[in-house]
Design a protein around this motif. Structure first.
Motif, PDB file in Angstrom:
ATOM      1  N   UNK A   1     -13.613   3.291   4.108  1.00  0.00           N
ATOM      2  CA  UNK A   1     -12.189   2.950   3.628  1.00  0.00           C
ATOM      3  C   UNK A   1     -11.213   3.089   4.851  1.00  0.00           C
ATOM      4  N   UNK A   2     -11.408   4.009   5.814  1.00  0.00           N
ATOM      5  CA  UNK A   2     -10.632   4.276   6.850  1.00  0.00           C
ATOM      6  C   UNK A   2     -10.868   2.852   7.825  1.00  0.00           C
ATOM      7  N   UNK A   3     -12.004   2.071   7.961  1.00  0.00           N
ATOM      8  CA  UNK A   3     -12.103   0.860   8.524  1.00  0.00           C
ATOM      9  C   UNK A   3     -11.257  -0.263   8.079  1.00  0.00           C
ATOM     10  N   UNK A   4     -11.279  -0.418   6.740  1.00  0.00           N
ATOM     11  CA  UNK A   4     -10.430  -1.146   5.842  1.00  0.00           C
ATOM     12  C   UNK A   4      -8.819  -1.070   6.492  1.00  0.00           C
ATOM     13  N   UNK A   5      -8.578   0.159   6.109  1.00  0.00           N
ATOM     14  CA  UNK A   5      -7.134   0.592   6.486  1.00  0.00           C
ATOM     15  C   UNK A   5      -6.673   0.202   8.000  1.00  0.00           C
ATOM     16  N   UNK A   6      -7.550   0.167   8.672  1.00  0.00           N
ATOM     17  CA  UNK A   6      -7.551  -0.181  10.356  1.00  0.00           C
ATOM     18  C   UNK A   6      -7.388  -1.672  10.300  1.00  0.00           C
ATOM     19  N   UNK A   7      -8.119  -2.355   9.560  1.00  0.00           N
ATOM     20  CA  UNK A   7      -8.137  -3.960   9.820  1.00  0.00           C
ATOM     21  C   UNK A   7      -6.844  -4.334   9.048  1.00  0.00           C
ATOM     22  N   UNK A   8      -6.238  -3.619   7.938  1.00  0.00           N
ATOM     23  CA  UNK A   8      -4.904  -3.892   7.332  1.00  0.00           C
ATOM     24  C   UNK A   8      -3.977  -3.697   8.489  1.00  0.00           C
ATOM     25  N   UNK A   9      -3.804  -2.624   9.055  1.00  0.00           N
ATOM     26  CA  UNK A   9      -2.785  -2.413  10.206  1.00  0.00           C
ATOM     27  C   UNK A   9      -2.938  -3.488  11.127  1.00  0.00           C
ATOM     28  N   UNK A  10      -4.212  -3.913  11.664  1.00  0.00           N
ATOM     29  CA  UNK A  10      -4.380  -5.248  12.554  1.00  0.00           C
ATOM     30  C   UNK A  10      -3.613  -6.406  12.077  1.00  0.00           C
ATOM     31  N   UNK A  11      -3.929  -6.501  10.702  1.00  0.00           N
ATOM     32  CA  UNK A  11      -3.353  -7.771  10.269  1.00  0.00           C
ATOM     33  C   UNK A  11      -1.807  -7.615   9.930  1.00  0.00           C
ATOM     34  N   UNK A  12      -1.259  -6.386   9.793  1.00  0.00           N
ATOM     35  CA  UNK A  12       0.130  -6.268   9.688  1.00  0.00           C
ATOM     36  C   UNK A  12       0.845  -6.525  11.289  1.00  0.00           C
TER      37      UNK A  12
ATOM     38  N   UNK B   1     -12.000  -3.713  -1.328  1.00  0.00           N
ATOM     39  CA  UNK B   1     -10.576  -3.900  -0.695  1.00  0.00           C
ATOM     40  C   UNK B   1     -10.744  -4.453   0.649  1.00  0.00           C
ATOM     41  N   UNK B   2     -11.954  -4.471   1.355  1.00  0.00           N
ATOM     42  CA  UNK B   2     -12.012  -5.523   2.528  1.00  0.00           C
ATOM     43  C   UNK B   2     -11.906  -6.711   2.130  1.00  0.00           C
ATOM     44  N   UNK B   3     -12.559  -7.154   1.050  1.00  0.00           N
ATOM     45  CA  UNK B   3     -12.396  -8.873   0.550  1.00  0.00           C
ATOM     46  C   UNK B   3     -10.877  -9.131   0.234  1.00  0.00           C
ATOM     47  N   UNK B   4     -10.310  -8.261  -0.287  1.00  0.00           N
ATOM     48  CA  UNK B   4      -8.730  -8.474  -0.605  1.00  0.00           C
ATOM     49  C   UNK B   4      -7.889  -8.538   0.636  1.00  0.00           C
ATOM     50  N   UNK B   5      -8.315  -8.279   1.571  1.00  0.00           N
ATOM     51  CA  UNK B   5      -7.570  -8.443   3.044  1.00  0.00           C
ATOM     52  C   UNK B   5      -7.363 -10.010   3.290  1.00  0.00           C
ATOM     53  N   UNK B   6      -8.027 -10.842   2.631  1.00  0.00           N
ATOM     54  CA  UNK B   6      -8.101 -12.232   2.990  1.00  0.00           C
ATOM     55  C   UNK B   6      -7.978 -12.610   4.529  1.00  0.00           C
ATOM     56  N   UNK B   7      -9.010 -12.039   5.474  1.00  0.00           N
ATOM     57  CA  UNK B   7      -9.153 -12.105   6.656  1.00  0.00           C
ATOM     58  C   UNK B   7     -10.679 -12.413   6.820  1.00  0.00           C
TER      59      UNK B   7
END
Length: 916
Positions: free
Chosen positions: A566-577, A605-611
């Motif tokens: 979950x923490x890695x997903x949040x880090x990827x989300x911040x990278x996308x932002x 959640x990772x799939x929902x990042x759409x990256x």
């Protein structure tokens, strides 16, 4: 010749290395000329420090001349001694004694003596400078120096042939002989001279000197006894013990030092303690050792682990009590101390001794003495409880085996990694600590992440602080000859490459090229892990110079190296932002650090990042990502079922199963190469447990557990070859990662065969400290409920049978585990090992010790241990116990069989309590 010309001529001679000509040039010079020459010599010395190594021959000649010229030009004794002892001028050369004495021959005697004592006081050079110092002492007539270095030099110059003759005629002998016993370490030639009977060795020579009055006998006796009491290296103590034996102390001399013998018997190494024990026996026999003093030393000796000393002490005490029944009142409580000895044979001897003499003590009906001894009897092994009851009656607090409580450590909990430093001063402090503890992976990860974060947020302030903190680094010195570009392109040298990149000391092109270093096809796991670590460092350094990252993706969540999905997903989300591109190596390492199952919500959640990275993470978490053959245990069938003559033939000649397997592995490698950067491609090949392609003999790389925190079996498999080698060779540190591996893996699953084999090999390591690390790992697995004792026991028996483990080391490890309170755990392992050890055809030497540990555990565990081996018992144990004789092997086999049979006859306990 003018003053200027004489100085120039001296400097030319020094630069040309013509040291033989220097005395003739220095003697005509006056004080002012020498002062002027000294300034030039100091400048030349500074210049010499900057010369390259390819001028080493020239440098050696010039340095030698500088020493001579400087000694002649210095007017102060302190400055002259400092110049003569300077390491940058001497390198590996000894001082040129003859020329130096010629240069300083005209100096005042007080000056010469002052220089001699100052040189003798230089710890680093006094020993090798002894010839010069001795001549200065002789010329000046000063007192003889008594520093350690001067004493060492004196001993080395005394020739072994004609030793006594040289000592007799050397006026320094009365002064320096007492110092032989006071130096920090014994002079090495004395350690080689440890025979009390050889007439041409130091012990005999020193005794002869005392007989001739050159050295006082009392001084020799006092200092020898004091040195033995102080302890030290075994080689040093052998010399002092040999000297003591050669001195042949009189009865009065022995009586005057009674307290010293008691101290040696209690605490000295076994050889010294044995000698002291013999002296105490003589004193006791002559009535010179009071019963109270004998009781005091007996209590200490009986705590020792050396069985020979303990048994000898019991014999001594028995003799005294036979002569004097009244002394038993003092001695019996001391004998009872042996009831708690780890050796049950010692316990039995002590119990028999107490039983034999208790009734003969005047006033034996005194309940105080009997109660005191009975309280100590509670420490006896259960095997001796019945005999103790016959002597004392019911024992207090005698716990039944049914009440046995297993003591295991609390299962280790994952510790969250401390956050990265939030300020520049805090980060610099972490960096300095890391430079002295580069194997501390948690600190390494925090420091690396802190460098990335602060270089993104405060690049100028960080650069200024790093430049000040790392001012001593050669790559910050523009005048330094070595090429920093080549230095960092070959190896990143830890986080240092990141700091060098931030300070622009490494070209961007170098970092770009280093990131793409190719990995050899036959890379072993050690080099593979190092390649990943290095590639990530080069990548981070490259990003700092081109597109700074806000933070790292792969920084672990827990101290084990595991990363919360979950923490890695949040880090990827911040990278996308932030619209920041992902660093490939960093992201690939992050994937290895998250679990591949049990994270369904994080996968969604990772799939929902759409990256692209989110989709890869989702596939990885769901188990759909590429397989990594290097992390898959190699089945025995793959090596056992395929005929040897077929294994080296071409693909078309292999069995169909082998062909399918290789095609499948090739497909896995292609998938891995598509989705992972080059430094990870070695994970596409199964790793072997052979040193044919691996030269790393120290064990697993420090970063491996944190790189693959969920793949304990693979890590353990890579470690096994080094662990096996550590049982045969002196390879320290091979087991240091075993406790970390024990904490890794899924806590819900029992450890696999590779982990158990690694643990078995570690328990048989050559060094005791390495075996302790394996014991810690065993206790961790047991506390987590992940230890398969039977499997571990089978592995231990197999290693003993192959000659890769000595039984006495296995016994030592098992005894250590049991001593922590984990007797049931220890027995579960030994119960699995004994069938293989007892049915091997020949009993391995040391098997009796293993049986003794097993008997101890069964006697403590009672019925739980007895029923753990099944109704058929342990194969081969009854046959061994039925042999004739009273050897340790047969005796311990009988004891173990009796303990097991007693357990079967009792009722099965409802539970065995476990304390964690």
């Amino acid at each position: 010749m003018t003053a200027v010309a004489s100085v120039e001529e001296l400097l030319v001679a020094v630069r040309e290395g013509r040291h033989q000509a220097l005395p003739g040039l220095l003697k005509p010079m006056g004080q002012s000329e020498r002062k002027a020459a000294l300034a030039r010599l100091k400048a030349l010395r500074t210049e010499l420090r900057g010369w390259d190594w390819d001028r080493w021959q020239e440098r050696t000649k010039v340095s030698r001349s500088l020493i001579i010229a400087g000694a002649g030009c210095h007017s102060g004794a302190a400055a002259a001694a400092a110049w003569l002892g300077a390491r940058d001028l001497r390198r590996w050369d000894r001082l040129p004694k003859g020329i130096l004495l010629d240069v300083v021959a005209g100096r005042d005697r007080a000056w010469l003596g002052d220089v001699a004592h100052r040189l003798a006081g230089r710890t680093s050079t006094a020993q090798e400078d002894y010839p010069l110092i001795h001549e200065l002492v002789r010329l000046s007539g000063c007192t003889v120096p008594t520093t350690d270095g001067y004493v060492y030099g004196w001993v080395e110059t005394v020739r072994r042939a004609g030793l006594l003759r040289e000592l007799r005629r050397d006026p320094q002998t009365p002064v320096l002989v007492p110092r032989l016993f006071e130096t920090a370490e014994l002079a090495r030639p004395l350690a080689w001279s440890a025979s009390p009977d050889a007439p041409d060795q130091w012990p005999s020579a020193l005794v002869t000197l005392s007989e001739e009055g050159i050295v006082e006998r009392a001084v020799l006796v006092d200092t020898t006894v004091a040195r033995l009491l102080r302890g030290g290296k075994p080689a040093d103590l052998r010399f002092f013990l040999a000297l003591l034996q050669r001195l042949e102390l009189t009865a009065d001399e022995e009586r005057e030092r009674t307290a010293d013998w008691m101290g040696m018997a209690s605490d000295a190494p076994s050889t010294v303690a044995s000698h002291a024990q013999g002296v105490l026996a003589r004193l006791s026999e002559s009535g010179e050792l009071p019963a109270r003093a004998l009781a005091d030393v007996t209590g200490s000796v009986l705590f020792r682990s050396e069985k020979k000393l303990v048994r000898a002490q019991l014999v001594l005490v028995g003799k005294v009590m036979r002569r004097d029944a009244e002394a038993a009142r003092e001695l019996l409580p001391a004998v009872a101390e042996a009831f708690g000895h780890q050796d049950v044979d010692v316990q039995e001897r002590a119990l028999k001794l107490v039983a034999r003499h208790l009734g003969a003590v005047p006033g034996a009906d005194d309940e105080g003495l009997r109660e005191e001894l009975a309280a100590s009897a509670a420490l006896l092994s259960p095997a001796h409880r019945a005999a103790a009851v016959e002597v004392f009656g019911d024992l207090p607090d005698a716990r039944s085996p049914e009440e046995y409580e297993e003591i295991l450590p609390r299962p280790p909990e994952p510790r969250r990694l401390a956050p990265a430093a939030d300020s520049v001063p805090e980060l610099v402090e972490d960096l300095m600590v890391l430079s002295r503890a580069d194997n501390e992976v948690s600190l390494y990860e925090r420091t690396l992440d802190g460098l990335v974060r602060l270089s993104h947020r405060e690049p100028d302030a960080l650069a200024e602080a790093l430049r000040a903190a790392l001012a001593d680094r050669w790559w910050l010195d523009d005048s330094y000859r070595w090429d920093g570009d080549r230095h960092f392109s070959g190896h990143p040298h830890g986080v240092e490459v990141v700091a060098a990149a931030l300070l622009e000391r490494v070209p961007v092109k170098t970092l770009h090229n280093a990131r793409g270093w190719a990995i050899a096809p036959d890379t072993c796991a050690h080099d593979g892990v190092a390649a990943v670590v290095n590639a990530r460092l080069w990548e981070v350094a490259y990003c700092l110079r081109t597109r700074p990252l806000p933070f790292l993706l792969a920084t672990p969540t827990w101290h084990t190296g595991a990363l919360d999905p979950d923490e890695l997903v949040e880090r990827l989300r911040e990278y996308r932002r932030l619209d920041v591109p992902v660093a490939p190596v960093d992201f690939a390492l992050a994937l290895l650090r998250v679990p591949r199952s049990g994270a369904d919500s994080a996968a969604r959640a990772a799939a929902d990042l759409d990256t692209k990275e989110g989709d890869r993470l989702a596939a990885w978490l769901s188990g759909d990502g590429p397989a990594l053959p290097a992390l898959r245990a190699k089945a025995k069938a793959e090596t056992e079922t395929e005929p040897r003559e077929v294994r080296t033939s071409g693909l078309l000649h292999r069995p169909a199963s082998a062909t399918r397997r290789r095609l499948h592995e090739a497909k896995e490698r292609l998938a891995l190469q598509r989705e992972f950067p080059g430094p990870f491609h070695w994970l596409g090949r199964p790793q072997t447990d052979s040193y044919r392609t691996c030269y790393h003999w120290r064990g697993g790389p420090a970063h491996a557990p944190a790189m693959l925190p969920h793949d304990r079996e693979a890590l353990a498999g890579w470690l096994v070859p080094a662990l096996k080698a550590s049982a045969l060779e002196d390879l320290p540190g091979t087991t240091e990662s075993l406790p970390t591996l024990a904490e890794a893996g899924d806590p819900r699953e029992v450890a696999g065969p590779a982990m158990h084999l690694a643990l078995a090999a570690g328990l048989g390591a050559r060094r005791p400290e390495d075996r302790l690390a394996a014991v810690d790992a065993l206790l961790v697995l047991a506390a987590r409920g992940q230890l398969d004792g039977e499997l571990l026991g089978h592995d231990l028996a197999e290693l003993v049978g192959l000659g890769l483990m000595k039984p006495n080391r296995l016994a030592d490890s098992a005894r250590t585990v049991a001593a922590t309170g984990a007797c049931a755990t220890t027995w579960s392992v030994l119960a699995g090992a004994l069938p293989g050890l007892l049915t091997a055809g020949t009993s391995p030497r040391g098997l009796g010790e293993i049986l003794a540990v097993g008997a101890d555990c069964v006697e403590h565990c009672g019925t739980a241990a007895a029923f753990s081996v099944g109704p058929e018992g342990i194969p081969g144990l009854a046959e061994l116990a039925a042999r004739r004789g009273s050897s340790q092997l047969v005796a311990q086999a009988s004891r173990l069989l009796k303990a097991l049979n007693q357990g079967v006859e009792q009722s099965t306990p409802e539970t065995v309590k476990t304390s964690r």
